[in-house]
Design a protein around this motif. Structure first.
Motif, mmCIF file in Angstrom:
data_model
loop_
_atom_site.group_PDB
_atom_site.id
_atom_site.type_symbol
_atom_site.label_atom_id
_atom_site.label_comp_id
_atom_site.label_asym_id
_atom_site.label_seq_id
_atom_site.Cartn_x
_atom_site.Cartn_y
_atom_site.Cartn_z
ATOM 1 N N ASP A 1 -8.526 -1.311 8.389
ATOM 2 C CA ASP A 1 -8.490 -1.369 9.849
ATOM 3 C C ASP A 1 -9.860 -1.038 10.453
ATOM 4 O O ASP A 1 -10.508 -0.079 10.036
ATOM 5 N N ALA B 1 -8.645 -4.761 -1.410
ATOM 6 C CA ALA B 1 -9.771 -4.196 -2.160
ATOM 7 C C ALA B 1 -9.407 -3.983 -3.628
ATOM 8 O O ALA B 1 -10.274 -3.664 -4.445
ATOM 9 N N GLY C 1 0.827 -1.214 0.000
ATOM 10 C CA GLY C 1 0.000 0.000 0.000
ATOM 11 C C GLY C 1 0.857 1.258 0.000
ATOM 12 O O GLY C 1 0.508 2.272 -0.620
ATOM 13 N N GLY D 1 -3.272 6.413 -2.296
ATOM 14 C CA GLY D 1 -3.094 6.238 -3.735
ATOM 15 C C GLY D 1 -3.730 5.002 -4.344
ATOM 16 O O GLY D 1 -3.894 4.934 -5.565
HETATM 17 O O1 KG4 Z 1 -5.566 -1.546 5.790
HETATM 18 P P1 KG4 Z 1 -5.490 -0.083 5.510
HETATM 19 O O2 KG4 Z 1 -6.779 0.692 5.476
HETATM 20 O O3 KG4 Z 1 -4.595 0.656 6.548
HETATM 21 C C1 KG4 Z 1 -3.324 0.235 6.908
HETATM 22 O O4 KG4 Z 1 -2.375 0.655 6.212
HETATM 23 O O5 KG4 Z 1 -3.212 -0.542 7.885
HETATM 24 O O6 KG4 Z 1 -4.740 0.063 4.102
HETATM 25 C C2 KG4 Z 1 -4.520 1.313 3.504
HETATM 26 C C3 KG4 Z 1 -3.738 1.094 2.220
HETATM 27 C C4 KG4 Z 1 -3.315 2.401 1.539
HETATM 28 O O7 KG4 Z 1 -1.941 2.329 1.267
HETATM 29 C C5 KG4 Z 1 -4.158 2.444 0.282
HETATM 30 O O8 KG4 Z 1 -3.512 3.113 -0.778
HETATM 31 C C6 KG4 Z 1 -4.372 0.979 -0.014
HETATM 32 O O9 KG4 Z 1 -4.534 0.373 1.261
HETATM 33 N N1 KG4 Z 1 -5.545 0.730 -0.841
HETATM 34 C C7 KG4 Z 1 -5.496 0.177 -2.071
HETATM 35 C C8 KG4 Z 1 -6.816 0.151 -2.567
HETATM 36 N N2 KG4 Z 1 -7.643 0.692 -1.610
HETATM 37 C C9 KG4 Z 1 -6.835 1.021 -0.560
HETATM 38 N N3 KG4 Z 1 -4.462 -0.278 -2.775
HETATM 39 C C10 KG4 Z 1 -4.709 -0.767 -3.995
HETATM 40 N N4 KG4 Z 1 -5.941 -0.810 -4.549
HETATM 41 C C11 KG4 Z 1 -7.022 -0.371 -3.882
HETATM 42 N N5 KG4 Z 1 -8.232 -0.419 -4.456
#
Ligand code: KG4
Ligand code: ZN
Length: 359
Positions: free
Chosen positions: A321, A292, A177, A193
């Motif tokens: 989260d 996602a 991410g 992003g």
């Molecule tokens: O699990 P999360 O909400 O929080 C933590 O980092 O623990 O994940 C957030 C990350 C972010 O880097 C965001 O860019 C990524 O998940 N993310 C995605 C998508 N939706 C959120 N990355 C790729 N494709 C998506 N559709």
């Protein structure tokens, strides 16, 4: 405990504050170990971090302080119950941001002391796996989990989510991410992003995926089989974009997004499916914000089907989260008869993945 004995159940409150989401969830666990989602409330501070292009720990801690009590209250209201109806409380003890974790742990201790409830300080990573039981039923023992978010990129062998979680691989540099967020910044796309890159890549269509040959980190014959690396990919994207700009040529953002996304999804799914096959595990759980991602889901489904592996992906709301994932893990601990944490436990920003619940 609530309900008649055949239907004996316990209600677990989960509190999550490891990063930028303040989460409170309620999960009911039945005598046979089944779990049911009762309430799930999340307050996010993501917009306050957007202009910095990443999570600012001090801002996150302050936001948790403000959001925690109202978030817990709303979860209890949604469930139509009071704190005294809860049978146990679980809180993320780590890993995560130190100040952010401390807010949740301190609050959970206060709730547990005030209402005289057992308290479990639990591992955030195991929570990301446990949450899938709310959607797809009991987790097979064992299963393999691919955790992909802004903070994690890990392959976990889960013999039992309440007692035995072992890391078999992780990123040696950026999380998946994080790579999305950094590439988005390079392309002048908003934070976080993942969603804008995913949208652009999808709109660009299948042909755009291979239009730029970006590197697949740690996939050589002598490279670590189960570890990941995304920093080389990020640098390759930066070089490519800078090269175009320096030459005064237009940057086809959609092609860059699609080719970058393909490189990430290709490596993640290839390594996860190979690990499951090698370990003889027939179920792969993919969780975390990046789960996602549309292309990751598509490729994982294709490759799992070909390898005879069952794929489980929680719905997006449970992938990111949230408090329900911590309540779900607490529910598994209650069902397993695990002892609560000692009253003096603290937040541990570097809590090892093998420690499902702190002593
Ligand atoms: O699990 P999360 O909400 O929080 C933590 O980092 O623990 O994940 C957030 C990350 C972010 O880097 C965001 O860019 C990524 O998940 N993310 C995605 C998508 N939706 C959120 N990355 C790729 N494709 C998506 N559709
Ligand atoms: Zn997480």
């Amino acid at each position: 405990m609530t309900g008649a004995s055949a239907e004996a159940s316990a209600l677990v409150l989960g509190i999550e504050t490891s990063c930028d989401e303040t989460g409170a969830g309620l999960v009911e666990v039945f005598g046979d170990g089944r779990v049911r989602l009762v309430a799930d409330v999340v307050a996010s501070s993501v917009e306050q971090h957007a202009r910095f292009g990443g999570v600012v720990p001090e801002i996150a801690s302050r936001a948790h302080l403000e959001a925690l009590t109202p978030t817990v209250r709303r979860a209890l209201d949604d469930a139509g119950c009071r704190l005294r109806d809860v049978d146990a409380i679980a809180v993320t003890a780590g890993p995560g941001l130190a100040g952010a974790l401390m807010v949740g742990v301190a609050a959970a201790k206060a709730y547990a002391a005030a209402a005289d409830k057992p308290l479990y300080g639990v591992n955030h990573l195991a929570g990301h796996v446990a949450v899938d039981a709310l959607e797809h039923g009991p987790l097979p023992k064992p299963c393999l989990a691919l955790l992909v978010s802004g903070g994690h990129t890990q392959l976990l062998l889960v013999e039992d989510v309440a007692s035995s979680v072992r890391e078999i691989g992780s990123t040696i540099d950026d999380a998946a991410g994080e790579a999305y967020d950094k590439v988005a910044r390079l392309l002048d796309l908003p934070y976080p992003g993942g969603p804008p890159i995913d949208r652009l890549a999808r709109a660009a269509g299948a042909a755009a995926r291979d239009s730029i040959a970006f590197p697949r980190g740690l996939t050589g014959p002598r490279d670590s089989r189960h570890d990941f690396s995304f920093s080389g990919l990020k640098t390759a994207v930066a070089r490519w974009v800078e090269g175009r700009r320096a030459a005064g040529e237009p940057v086809d953002v959609a092609s860059v997004a699609a080719s970058f996304q393909e490189a990430v999804a290709d490596v993640l799914t290839a390594k996860a499916v190979r690990a499951a096959a090698e370990l003889g595990v027939d179920t792969l759980v993919v969780s975390g914000g990046v789960a996602a991602n549309s292309r990751l889901g598509e490729l994982a489904a294709e490759r799992c089907a070909r390898a005879g592996i069952r794929l489980r992906v929680p719905p997006p709301r449970l992938c990111t989260d949230n408090g329900a994932m911590i309540a779900a893990l607490g529910a598994h601990l209650v069902a397993a008869g695990a002892p609560p944490s000692a009253p003096g436990f603290g937040a541990d920003p570097a809590l090892p993945v093998g420690t499902v619940v702190v002593e």
